[in-house]
Design a protein around this motif. Structure first.
Motif, PDB file in Angstrom:
ATOM      1  N   ALA A 153       5.199  -4.662   6.345  1.00 45.78           N
ATOM      2  CA  ALA A 153       5.190  -3.908   7.604  1.00 45.78           C
ATOM      3  C   ALA A 153       4.010  -2.942   7.661  1.00 45.78           C
ATOM      4  O   ALA A 153       3.438  -2.728   8.729  1.00 45.78           O
ATOM      5  CB  ALA A 153       6.505  -3.146   7.762  1.00 45.78           C
ATOM      6  N   ILE A 154       3.623  -2.371   6.524  1.00 48.23           N
ATOM      7  CA  ILE A 154       2.500  -1.432   6.511  1.00 48.23           C
ATOM      8  C   ILE A 154       1.207  -2.167   6.855  1.00 48.23           C
ATOM      9  O   ILE A 154       0.406  -1.696   7.665  1.00 48.23           O
ATOM     10  CB  ILE A 154       2.399  -0.741   5.130  1.00 48.23           C
ATOM     11  N   GLU A 155       1.014  -3.339   6.266  1.00 46.38           N
ATOM     12  CA  GLU A 155      -0.179  -4.126   6.587  1.00 46.38           C
ATOM     13  C   GLU A 155      -0.193  -4.520   8.050  1.00 46.38           C
ATOM     14  O   GLU A 155      -1.222  -4.435   8.718  1.00 46.38           O
ATOM     15  CB  GLU A 155      -0.233  -5.388   5.717  1.00 46.38           C
TER      16      GLU A 155
ATOM     17  N   PHE B  69       0.835  -1.191   0.000  1.00 50.09           N
ATOM     18  CA  PHE B  69       0.000   0.000   0.000  1.00 50.09           C
ATOM     19  C   PHE B  69       0.878   1.251   0.000  1.00 50.09           C
ATOM     20  O   PHE B  69       1.971   1.258   0.554  1.00 50.09           O
ATOM     21  CB  PHE B  69      -0.896   0.013   1.239  1.00 50.09           C
ATOM     22  N   ARG B  70       0.349   2.305  -0.615  1.00 50.31           N
ATOM     23  CA  ARG B  70       1.046   3.585  -0.615  1.00 50.31           C
ATOM     24  C   ARG B  70       0.056   4.680  -0.242  1.00 50.31           C
ATOM     25  O   ARG B  70      -0.988   4.829  -0.885  1.00 50.31           O
ATOM     26  CB  ARG B  70       1.649   3.853  -1.993  1.00 50.31           C
ATOM     27  N   PHE B  71       0.377   5.412   0.809  1.00 49.70           N
ATOM     28  CA  PHE B  71      -0.466   6.524   1.259  1.00 49.70           C
ATOM     29  C   PHE B  71       0.103   7.838   0.745  1.00 49.70           C
ATOM     30  O   PHE B  71       1.317   8.009   0.661  1.00 49.70           O
ATOM     31  CB  PHE B  71      -0.502   6.572   2.787  1.00 49.70           C
TER      32      PHE B  71
ATOM     33  N   GLY C 273       0.196  -1.440  -5.004  1.00 48.78           N
ATOM     34  CA  GLY C 273       1.154  -1.763  -6.041  1.00 48.78           C
ATOM     35  C   GLY C 273       0.550  -2.655  -7.101  1.00 48.78           C
ATOM     36  O   GLY C 273      -0.260  -3.537  -6.797  1.00 48.78           O
ATOM     37  N   ASP C 274       0.915  -2.409  -8.360  1.00 47.44           N
ATOM     38  CA  ASP C 274       0.409  -3.242  -9.465  1.00 47.44           C
ATOM     39  C   ASP C 274       0.859  -4.675  -9.276  1.00 47.44           C
ATOM     40  O   ASP C 274       1.957  -4.943  -8.783  1.00 47.44           O
ATOM     41  CB  ASP C 274       0.949  -2.730 -10.809  1.00 47.44           C
TER      42      ASP C 274
END
Length: 202
Positions: free
Chosen positions: A36-38, A3-5, A189-190
């Motif tokens: 790590a984000i998840e 994921f990207r915020f 991400g794709d």
């Protein structure tokens, strides 16, 4: 996959397949570890649902995200939180992330290093006593006293440290975005294309 915020002023939002502009962009400084984000969001809640579940429903639900991509390698973006209606909920999420980071920071320890072979030794702060030991690797004396230590570290596994860094960075980012009155966007991400996955045409 990851994921990207990001956050941009509402007037700079564009529809997919355009890319979101680089001007006036706000992004958290997250470690380059997608898992790590998840994990950072796994046990936190946003509007009475798990934050991670909200991400998945926004990005993988029946209604696909429609806003511009944050950059190469990422798909379209969706609105994760929109001020002013989501401001209280997002600030609560920021508080919860910081609380989780503090709770899971681990016990503090003093760290020493052997001057000959660089082997590291850590002792919980509460157990530190001035003592000299022989290095298990090379036999050189190592002075385990506070003045000779390299400083304090958390006694947690490195991945948990990365998770807590994500939590703190996201908390700062969420607060800053809400203070500016900008929507918080998220993108995924794709999926990498597998070479030769399509059947050969005759």
């Amino acid at each position: 996959m990851g994921f990207r915020f990001l956050s941009v002023p509402a007037f700079r939002l564009v529809d997919h397949p355009q890319s979101l502009p680089d001007e006036d962009r706000l992004e958290p400084q997250l470690p380059p570890v997608p898992e790590a984000i998840e994990r950072a969001l796994a046990s936190a809640e946003f509007r009475d649902i798990r934050a991670k579940d909200r991400l998945r429903s926004l990005l993988q639900g029946d209604l696909p995200p429609a806003l511009g991509s944050p950059g190469e390698g990422f798909g379209p973006s969706a609105v994760f939180a929109q001020p002013p209606q989501d401001l209280p909920a997002l600030l609560r999420l920021a508080d919860e992330l910081e609380l989780l980071a503090r709770r899971e920071a681990g016990e503090r320890a003093l760290v020493w290093k052997c001057k000959d072979c660089n082997a590291r030794y850590a002792v919980p702060v509460s157990l530190v006593r001035p003592v000299s030991i022989r290095c298990e690797r090379c036999g050189t004396p190592v002075e385990l006293s506070a003045p000779h230590s390299l400083g304090e570290e958390s006694l947690i596994d490195p991945f948990q440290g990365v998770v807590n860094t994500c939590r703190r960075e996201l908390a700062v980012f969420f607060r800053e975005a809400m203070a500016r009155g900008w929507p918080v966007l998220v993108s995924e991400g794709d999926r990498p294309s597998v070479e030769g996955s399509e059947p050969a045409r005759q």
